[in-house]
Write a protein that holds these residues in place. Structure first.
Motif, short mmCIF file in Angstrom:
data_model
loop_
_atom_site.label_atom_id
_atom_site.label_comp_id
_atom_site.label_asym_id
_atom_site.label_seq_id
_atom_site.Cartn_x
_atom_site.Cartn_y
_atom_site.Cartn_z
N TYR A 65 0.84 -1.21 0.00
CA TYR A 65 0.00 0.00 0.00
C TYR A 65 0.86 1.25 0.00
CZ TYR A 65 -3.60 3.35 1.36
OH TYR A 65 -4.46 4.42 1.41
N SER A 66 2.00 1.23 0.73
CA SER A 66 2.86 2.40 0.82
C SER A 66 3.61 2.65 -0.47
CB SER A 66 3.85 2.24 1.98
OG SER A 66 3.17 2.05 3.21
N THR A 67 4.03 1.57 -1.15
CA THR A 67 4.85 1.73 -2.36
C THR A 67 4.02 1.86 -3.64
OG1 THR A 67 5.02 -0.68 -2.51
CG2 THR A 67 6.78 0.51 -1.32
N GLU A 68 2.92 1.10 -3.74
CA GLU A 68 2.15 1.07 -4.99
C GLU A 68 0.85 1.83 -4.93
OE1 GLU A 68 1.68 -2.91 -6.31
OE2 GLU A 68 3.78 -3.46 -5.95
N GLY A 69 0.42 2.25 -3.73
CA GLY A 69 -0.78 3.06 -3.63
C GLY A 69 -2.05 2.23 -3.50
N PRO A 70 -3.18 2.91 -3.37
CA PRO A 70 -4.44 2.20 -3.12
C PRO A 70 -5.06 1.55 -4.35
CG PRO A 70 -4.82 4.57 -3.21
CD PRO A 70 -3.34 4.37 -3.29
N LEU A 71 -4.56 1.86 -5.55
CA LEU A 71 -5.18 1.33 -6.76
C LEU A 71 -4.58 0.02 -7.22
CD1 LEU A 71 -5.60 4.62 -8.86
CD2 LEU A 71 -7.27 3.49 -7.38
N SER A 72 -3.49 -0.43 -6.61
CA SER A 72 -2.83 -1.65 -7.04
C SER A 72 -3.59 -2.88 -6.56
CB SER A 72 -1.39 -1.69 -6.51
OG SER A 72 -1.39 -1.66 -5.08
N TRP A 73 -3.44 -3.97 -7.32
CA TRP A 73 -4.08 -5.22 -6.93
C TRP A 73 -3.24 -5.91 -5.86
CZ3 TRP A 73 -8.83 -6.83 -8.01
CH2 TRP A 73 -9.16 -8.15 -7.71
N PRO A 74 -3.84 -6.47 -4.81
CA PRO A 74 -3.04 -7.10 -3.74
C PRO A 74 -2.17 -8.23 -4.26
CG PRO A 74 -5.33 -6.81 -3.06
CD PRO A 74 -5.29 -6.50 -4.52
N SER A 75 -0.91 -8.20 -3.85
CA SER A 75 0.02 -9.26 -4.26
C SER A 75 -0.17 -10.54 -3.47
CB SER A 75 1.46 -8.77 -4.10
OG SER A 75 1.71 -8.42 -2.73
N GLU A 76 -0.83 -10.45 -2.32
CA GLU A 76 -1.13 -11.62 -1.50
C GLU A 76 -2.41 -11.35 -0.71
OE1 GLU A 76 1.15 -12.03 2.26
OE2 GLU A 76 2.53 -10.58 1.30
N PHE A 77 -3.02 -12.40 -0.20
CA PHE A 77 -4.24 -12.27 0.59
C PHE A 77 -3.84 -11.98 2.04
CE2 PHE A 77 -8.05 -13.97 2.80
CZ PHE A 77 -8.99 -13.16 2.20
N TYR A 78 -3.82 -10.70 2.39
CA TYR A 78 -3.33 -10.25 3.70
C TYR A 78 -4.49 -10.15 4.68
CZ TYR A 78 -1.03 -7.17 7.11
OH TYR A 78 -0.51 -6.61 8.25
N THR A 79 -4.45 -10.93 5.75
CA THR A 79 -5.53 -10.96 6.74
C THR A 79 -5.11 -10.44 8.10
OG1 THR A 79 -4.99 -13.26 7.33
CG2 THR A 79 -6.64 -12.91 5.58
N GLU A 80 -3.86 -10.00 8.24
CA GLU A 80 -3.41 -9.50 9.54
C GLU A 80 -4.15 -8.23 9.94
OE1 GLU A 80 -1.47 -10.89 11.74
OE2 GLU A 80 -1.30 -12.64 10.43
N GLY A 81 -4.61 -7.45 8.96
CA GLY A 81 -5.36 -6.24 9.28
C GLY A 81 -6.66 -6.57 10.00
N LEU A 82 -7.38 -7.60 9.52
CA LEU A 82 -8.61 -8.02 10.18
C LEU A 82 -8.34 -8.51 11.60
CD1 LEU A 82 -10.45 -9.96 7.31
CD2 LEU A 82 -11.15 -7.80 8.35
N ARG A 83 -7.29 -9.31 11.76
CA ARG A 83 -6.97 -9.83 13.08
C ARG A 83 -6.54 -8.71 14.03
NH1 ARG A 83 -3.23 -14.97 11.06
NH2 ARG A 83 -4.88 -16.01 9.83
N ALA A 84 -5.76 -7.77 13.51
CA ALA A 84 -5.30 -6.66 14.35
C ALA A 84 -6.48 -5.80 14.81
CB ALA A 84 -4.28 -5.82 13.59
N TYR A 85 -7.39 -5.52 13.89
CA TYR A 85 -8.55 -4.71 14.27
C TYR A 85 -9.43 -5.45 15.28
CZ TYR A 85 -13.04 -2.34 13.89
OH TYR A 85 -14.21 -1.69 14.18
N TRP A 86 -9.65 -6.73 15.07
CA TRP A 86 -10.52 -7.52 15.95
C TRP A 86 -10.01 -7.50 17.39
CZ3 TRP A 86 -15.01 -10.18 14.49
CH2 TRP A 86 -15.56 -11.00 15.47
N THR A 87 -8.68 -7.65 17.53
CA THR A 87 -8.11 -7.72 18.88
C THR A 87 -7.79 -6.34 19.45
OG1 THR A 87 -5.90 -8.02 17.90
CG2 THR A 87 -7.17 -10.01 18.44
N GLN A 88 -7.36 -5.42 18.59
CA GLN A 88 -6.93 -4.11 19.07
C GLN A 88 -8.07 -3.30 19.66
OE1 GLN A 88 -4.58 -1.96 16.22
NE2 GLN A 88 -4.75 -0.01 17.32
#
Length: 300
Positions: A65-88
């Motif tokens: 997200y930092s290097t390619e911006g919000p319009l790029s297609w995800p290079s991998e299925f990243y789920t740590e954001g969901l887990r971080a939000y759920w617990t944080q």
């Protein structure tokens, strides 16, 4: 096609067999209907664009997200954001707080609106127009002008940082709109029904629960859905009134993810996505109730 005559002698052209007049009218209006459908479809797709970006960036690694911006297609299925939000933010607790507040406000505001509108629309209290105008004026007040008086009120009565104070505040705010709407509806309520109930010996409460309530139930269902969704999305007043992590709602929890100089965009998008799901589920459950209430109101 056949031609028949009315009793007065006026010829009337009947539609050909097997081809109803309504179907023929729909055929003639086909071009306009398709244009309207195309415009509505384009508008719906434009409204879905922000949700598509949210879904795209919810499963994107922070580095990409930092290097390619919000319009790029995800290079991998990243789920740590969901887990971080759920617990944080302790999402189950925030979900319970939002559901409790929004559900309580929806039910209480509908009841208060019905009682107020019954007195104004059918009871015909003195100064009815001025009171209805006052409710209309209350709907036009911005919440920013109410924050300090409400904050002072909550502090004085000892309800600050409690879910109860938010329920009381939004019950009053939502019922102001509900009273204005229902008072207009009940102002045109058929007097014949009221007079028949009075002749049968029905009292004020009997008329309300046995005559008025069954006729305005679809409108009340629509208000219930709107009040729930509106309260669920409220941010400013809960942000001021709820400062403890144990009482905060989902929109306030989302805001806590953003710092002064740093924001984890994938976690924020994942949080927004998972926070949107309960409201969508609630709307889908009551979608038939909402459409039925609007249709019944249009028919009346």
């Amino acid at each position: 096609m056949s031609v028949t005559a009315t009793p007065t002698g006026t010829p009337v052209t009947a539609p050909p067999p097997g081809r109803p007049a309504r179907a023929r009218d729909r055929h003639h209006r086909g071009a306009g209907r398709w244009i309207v459908l195309a415009v509505v479809t384009v508008g719906a797709l434009l409204m879905l664009v922000p949700f598509a970006f949210m879904l795209l960036n919810a499963f994107k690694p922070p580095g990409q997200y930092s290097t390619e911006g919000p319009l790029s297609w995800p290079s991998e299925f990243y789920t740590e954001g969901l887990r971080a939000y759920w617990t944080q933010v302790d999402f189950p607790l925030k979900l319970w707080n939002s559901t409790l507040i929004a559900g309580s406000v929806a039910v209480l505001a509908v009841v208060v609106s019905l009682l107020n509108a019954y007195a104004l629309g059918i009871g015909r209290v003195r100064g009815r127009l001025w009171i209805v105008g006052l409710f209309l004026l209350a709907n036009m007040l911005p919440q920013e002008s109410l924050v300090y008086p409400l904050y002072y009120f909550a502090k004085e009565v000892g309800l600050y940082n409690t879910r109860l104070v938010v329920i009381i505040i939004f019950t009053v705010i939502q019922s102001a709109f509900g009273t204005y709407l229902l008072a207009s509806v009940l102002g045109t309520f058929p007097r014949g029904l009221l007079e028949a109930a009075a002749l049968d010996g029905a009292g004020t409460w009997t008329v309300l629960w046995r005559v008025v309530l069954p006729n305005v139930r679809p409108t009340l269902a629509v208000l219930l859905v709107f009040f729930f969704i509106w309260t669920w999305n409220e941010f400013l007043i809960p942000l001021v009134m709820l400062i403890d992590n144990q009482t905060q709602t989902i929109p306030v929890a989302l805001a806590s993810l953003q710092g002064d100089r740093l924001m984890d965009a994938p976690t924020t998008n994942a949080g927004a996505l998972i926070s949107l799901v309960p409201a969508i589920v609630f709307f889908l459950i009551f979608q038939r109730t909402l459409s039925r209430g609007i249709t019944v109101g249009a028919e009346k």
